[in-house]
Design a protein around this motif. Sequence first.
Motif: not given
Length: 588
Positions: A171-186
């Motif tokens: 998963f990407p480490p940071y940012g908010w560009q797409g659904p894959h950015h939601v997984v780790l914070p969630a």
Amino acid sequence: MAEPVRGRAGVVLSRVGALGVITIVVGLLPWLSGRDPALSVLRARSAEQEPTPEALDAVRRQLGLDAGPADLFTGWLAGLLRGDLGRSWTSGAEVLPAVLSGLGVSLTLMCAGVVVALIVASALCLPSLMRGARGEATGATGGAGAALAALPEFLLAAVLLITLSVWLGWFPPYGWQGPHHVVLPALALGIPAGAVLGTLFSDSLPAVFEEPWVDVWRSWGCGRSVLARGVLRRALPPLLPQVGLVVVGLTGGAVAVEAVFAVPGIGRTALGAARAQDVPLLQGCVLALVVLGLAAGAVVGVVRRRMLGPALRDASLSLPAVVQRRPNRRHVAVPVTSFSLMMVVIGWGLLRDPLRIDTAARLAAPSWAHPLGTDGLGRDVLARVAHGAPATIGVAVAVCACSYVAAVALGFLPGVARGAAEAANALPPVIAGILVAAILGPGTIGASLAVAVVSWPALAAHAAALVEQTRASTHITAHRALGATPLWIELRHVLPAVAGPVARNAVLRLPGVALALASLGFLGLGTQPPAPEWGLMLAESLPYVERAPFAASGPAVMLVLVAVFSMSLPALLMMLRLARPAVASRRG
């Protein structure tokens, strides 16, 4: 019908009153802080510009600060009625688009976090539900739920970022560009929240399975799935307010997680506005969060009344029986083991100096000289964990005790408690800490008061739901018909039905209170360095968690041990109570 109408009117009035109080306090922040708001705005706009009297006077004239707080607040309120939240004091941009953008991001993250929380809660309580449906003895989640609930969100976020993003690259480490950015914070938000809900729900199942209607349904040949659905419908109403509070808390309380993953949510926006004393933007963020909390509370109230049906209105509810099962050896071994480990670590570490710096052993791995390693400055982690235990645990226990007393007292006024709790719960602890620190100044007392302000809502909502259902039960109606006085009924029947479950809820939140205190200390609003405090240690070791995980694991494991001990302590106390009659009979 008059009493329910008055109750709903009280809820509405308490919601409106709480919203008004919070909005006014936020509007008075520059004057409560004792600092010149013009200086804060000037530094936020340009750190290089010299704060000369002429420059500060120009800022005051531009923002209208010379008019005073009353005129500023009146003008903001007039704009609010027109749908205009004003302009940011620092950037000059309109506040409404920034608030809506941050709110949209946080709501998306909240939905994903709720999904994770429901999965975790289901995994924790499903075994107990299935055992009860088969007619077997059910029990609480025990140490598993407590350990998950005690996971620090910001530390969990850092571990997920390092393992799943940096090492594995999933998963990407940071940012908010797409659904894959939601997984780790969630995941970082949903796992602890789901553990809290799952533990509370699992604790309510044994009493429901002991109710007479369960045996009646079994005798009629109802299947396990039908029985499980009936138990769910019976156990959920008292916990629905908790679900609503957790959902709203995932929206505004995710400041630390949003900071770790650089998520442009409303909590992070509010924190930046509070630091810069950007009152219009802070007012807009807090207003959106509180309105969201009140709306969620209203929806939960409607769903709860629908689930309880006419029995709530007609005072014909039956209350779950109080179940006291004899604990087995495992239930006793858990609190004894966790307490013994904590005492060994604290006793060993108190013999060491927590402030001694060994520059040659910075971020050292565990050894005989430093059993838990050293931190980034070369200080012994074991010593700092031990010396930080009294402040961390003691303050957290005091805050939980005060919140428990206030919540139980307010719970006997369900109309007042529910609305005020919904509004206060929507206020992130960090923002509450900034508001309290603006009045009292940074320090342990201010941080404790700030955390107490936002710690009681969940307990008060729980207490209010239990009070309302207990008062609507059939045996309370019978006592009234027999001439029992209201005071006798409240003290002898309602209070015992409320005090126990709310106390366990308060104990479950003890590690969360410690973490909230720690997060305020990290922001400079609570315990100040170089004092050894567990949360502050976690924050200081966060930049080195990949190189030296032992620096963070010491305080994190201690928090987990505190949570496991707190959750398993009731089983030990119950065994001691059951053992007293046996000992007395042998002596006789």
